[in-house]
Design a protein around this motif. Structure first.
Motif, short mmCIF file in Angstrom:
data_model
loop_
_atom_site.label_atom_id
_atom_site.label_comp_id
_atom_site.label_asym_id
_atom_site.label_seq_id
_atom_site.Cartn_x
_atom_site.Cartn_y
_atom_site.Cartn_z
N ASP A 52 -9.38 -2.89 -0.64
CA ASP A 52 -9.80 -3.91 -1.60
C ASP A 52 -9.86 -5.25 -0.88
O ASP A 52 -8.89 -5.68 -0.25
CB ASP A 52 -8.83 -4.01 -2.77
N VAL B 187 -4.13 -6.37 -9.19
CA VAL B 187 -4.97 -5.42 -8.42
C VAL B 187 -4.35 -4.03 -8.34
O VAL B 187 -5.06 -3.02 -8.50
CB VAL B 187 -5.26 -5.99 -7.02
N PRO B 188 -3.03 -3.88 -8.08
CA PRO B 188 -2.48 -2.52 -8.02
C PRO B 188 -2.70 -1.72 -9.30
O PRO B 188 -2.97 -0.51 -9.25
CB PRO B 188 -0.98 -2.75 -7.77
N VAL C 178 -6.32 -0.66 -9.48
CA VAL C 178 -6.53 0.47 -8.57
C VAL C 178 -5.97 1.76 -9.16
O VAL C 178 -6.59 2.82 -9.08
CB VAL C 178 -5.90 0.17 -7.20
N HIS D 240 -7.13 -8.06 -1.94
CA HIS D 240 -5.82 -7.73 -1.40
C HIS D 240 -5.81 -7.89 0.11
O HIS D 240 -4.84 -8.40 0.70
CB HIS D 240 -5.45 -6.29 -1.78
N VAL E 120 0.84 -1.20 0.00
CA VAL E 120 0.00 0.00 0.00
C VAL E 120 0.88 1.25 0.00
O VAL E 120 0.61 2.22 -0.72
CB VAL E 120 -0.95 -0.02 1.20
N LEU F 2 2.36 1.61 -3.44
CA LEU F 2 1.40 2.06 -4.44
C LEU F 2 1.11 3.56 -4.31
O LEU F 2 0.97 4.26 -5.32
CB LEU F 2 0.10 1.27 -4.32
N MET G 200 -6.49 0.64 -2.44
CA MET G 200 -5.98 -0.71 -2.34
C MET G 200 -6.06 -1.22 -0.91
O MET G 200 -6.20 -2.43 -0.67
CB MET G 200 -4.56 -0.83 -2.87
N SER G 201 -5.96 -0.32 0.06
CA SER G 201 -6.05 -0.76 1.45
C SER G 201 -7.43 -1.32 1.77
O SER G 201 -7.57 -2.11 2.71
CB SER G 201 -5.71 0.40 2.40
#
Length: 595
Positions: free
Chosen positions: A230, A525-526, A529, A233, A203, A206, A227-228
């Protein structure tokens, strides 16, 4: 420091107007049509100067933020006034303070009750025990059938054996999981500890990557915040499963290549300013690119699914270098020092070759080194890693025994992965991943009244590996927006994000008959996001937009972020295995395929 064409947003204003260069004069419209439009108030967007195209300025930080910063208009309206020195310090270091604050938030979420459920959930039954074996003897070993119950029982014991086991994934991820076990013991908190650490650090990475990519600390923090929260994740940050480690090294490599891009283009700009000729053919060893190659080697050393990322980043960085040379060639031509066509093609070819050598070979060498524990184990039957004695039992051939044995082992691993068609309850087709068609239940129990905190007749406890639905569904629109930005606006940031998604997603379409799962998608995922963040930046609007336009954009962006955070909070009980009434669990099964 605000650049609409890069999606920048207003962060600071200089206290000393003389310290900031004034606006560049607008050129006179070149054509009669342009002059006619200018007569009715139309102004064409300012073309970005070539030097800023090579090295876009950062939004804040040491060397950018002025020593004296005017008070915040928002705080002033609220009647608050920080000391000038403190406010200037906060503004100067906001590029780190903001991402660190977001990472702390993510870390608290991931470490709270990390040891629950107290069980080996889903594939933890393999990786937690393999990790323990690696730290004991350097290779994976077999375990007794009752090992899980003995490890997680009331009086836990570790029934360790030394006979080698056949495994189908490289060792890097298991070495990392085992580090937590060495610190905190062979228990759920121990084998999940490093996952929570990597999830939190990813996180932070990112947020910093988003800041550099979009030249906006605000958008970087938005990316980290999204992302924190999601779900996919989050769940994998609390489970000893390899795919989050794959994602971590993938993201780290991308961040290092972004830094390399900035530094190499800054070097090109400096050499152009000095009027150099052929000296800018070679840009040095590029340490950040070499470090990215190491990260990609560690990524593939965790799971082979990291292999396509190596090819994707070799091509991406080569195109980045070629674009810088093309821009530099335009500058040299304007300065009366054109480059011949043959020299230009040779330089472009060199970019691809050098990218492949520095990234590809570094990744390959790193991958081989990750097998050191297996290579150094004994070649006596039953006393070393699985197949370590194969070359001894099959003499002849080319190369040292360890290399021949390793090659044979990899051949059998390839056969396993390409022929894995055993049906599984939670397998899914990659076509359904973006819409979260079939998530994976890592853990499920149905406690009755009085059991595990259940206060109704029937309850449910589940750890469901599924992304936050509103974030992923918004991500579909964001990917379409990035596709538009790439095809019609030639936005290199959109191309970079799409290449990351493609490297982590598209290869799975080649194995649609294979047994694969939704949680493999955590790898990209990153980038999903970041695509949503880029779309949010477009919603906010350019800095020269009208106040009404900015207000409408900020309202829409704020509502989207709030909805995503609410969605995460709503699903939080089934991300963490909390005991909830069966009716509440049913309410969270939005699609029948989630059950």
């Amino acid at each position: 420091m605000d650049h609409p064409e890069w999606g920048g947003v207003t962060v600071l204003e200089s206290a000393d107007p003389a310290a900031v260069p004034g606006p560049r004069p607008e050129p006179e419209p070149a054509s009669r049509w342009a002059r006619a439009l200018s007569g009715v108030g139309y102004r064409a967007p300012r073309r970005t100067p070539v030097d800023e195209q090579l090295v876009p300025p950062m939004p804040d930080g040491p060397g950018v933020t002025p020593e004296l910063v005017p008070p915040s208009p928002l705080l002033t309206r609220l009647g608050l006034r920080l000391p000038d020195a403190l406010w200037a310090w906060l503004c100067r270091w906001s590029g780190w303070l903001g991402p660190i604050a977001v990472a702390v938030f993510a870390g608290v979420l991931r470490f709270v009750n990390l040891g629950g459920p107290h069980a080996l959930i889903f594939d933890e039954t393999y990786y937690a025990k393999d990790a323990y074996s690696l730290w004991q003897v350097g290779y994976e070993t077999n375990w007794s059938e009752d090992a899980n119950s003995l490890i997680t029982g009331p009086n836990p014991t570790v029934p360790f054996r030394t006979d080698p086991a056949y495994i189908v994934h490289p060792p890097v991820g298991k070495w990392i999981i085992g580090l937590g076990e060495q610190i905190y013991g062979m228990n759920p908190f121990g084998w999940r500890f490093m996952m929570a650490v990597l999830g939190t650090l990813s996180v932070l990475m990112l947020a910093r990557i988003g800041r550099r990519l979009f030249r906006s600390t605000l958008l970087g923090c938005v990316a980290g915040l999204l992302m924190s929260v999601d779900g996919l994740h989050f769940v994998l940050s609390r489970s000893a499963i390899l795919d989050l480690i794959v994602m971590f090294w993938f993201l780290a490599a991308f961040g290092l290549l972004l830094i390399d891009r900035d530094k190499s283009r800054a070097l090109v700009a400096a050499r152009l300013e000095q009027g150099l000729g052929g000296e800018w053919w070679h840009l040095g060893l590029r340490p950040y690119r070499l470090a990215a190659g190491v990260c990609l080697g560690l990524m593939m050393g965790t799971k082979w699914s990291g292999g396509p990322a190596i090819l994707a980043f070799v091509l991406l960085t080569a195109f980045w270098d070629s674009s810088a040379r093309r821009l530099a060639g335009g500058i040299r031509k304007a300065a009366g020092r054109p480059i011949g066509e043959g020299g230009r093609l040779l330089r472009y070819g060199w970019d691809f070759v050098w990218s492949g050598l520095t990234i590809g070979l570094t990744a390959l060498a790193t991958y081989v080194v990750t097998w050191t524990g297996w290579i150094m184990s004994s070649t006596e039957p039953g006393k070393g890693g699985y197949f370590r004695d194969w070359a001894v039992q099959n003499p002849g051939g080319f190369g040292p025994d360890w290399l021949r044995s390793l090659w044979h082992y990899h051949y059998t691993m390839w056969e396993f992965h390409t022929n894995l068609h055993s049906p599984h309850t939670y397998q899914s087709n990659p076509w359904s991943w973006l819409v979260l068609g079939r998530p994976v239940s890592f853990f499920y129990e149905s406690p009755k009244n009085g059991q595990a905190g259940c206060t109704t007749s029937d309850c449910a406890r589940e750890v469901l590996a599924i992304g936050t639905p509103l974030l992923w569904w918004a991500g579909i629109a964001a990917l379409l927006y990035c596709l538009y930005r790439w095809l019609w606006r030639r936005d290199w940031r959109a191309a970079a994000l799409l290449s990351g998604v493609a490297a982590g997603y598209l290869p799975w379409f080649m194995y649609q008959e294979r047994t694969i799962f939704l949680f493999y998608a955590v790898c990209f995922v990153p980038f999903l996001v970041l695509a949503v963040t880029m779309m949010i930046g477009a919603m906010l609007g350019p800095v020269n937009a009208s106040p009404d336009r900015r207000l409408a954009g900020a309202t829409g962006a704020g509502l989207l972020i709030t909805a995503i955070m609410w969605n995460f909070l709503y699903f939080y009980p089934i991300y963490t295995g909390q005991t909830i009434p069966m009716s509440d669990w049913n309410n969270r099964m939005w699609l029948s395929t989630w059950i």
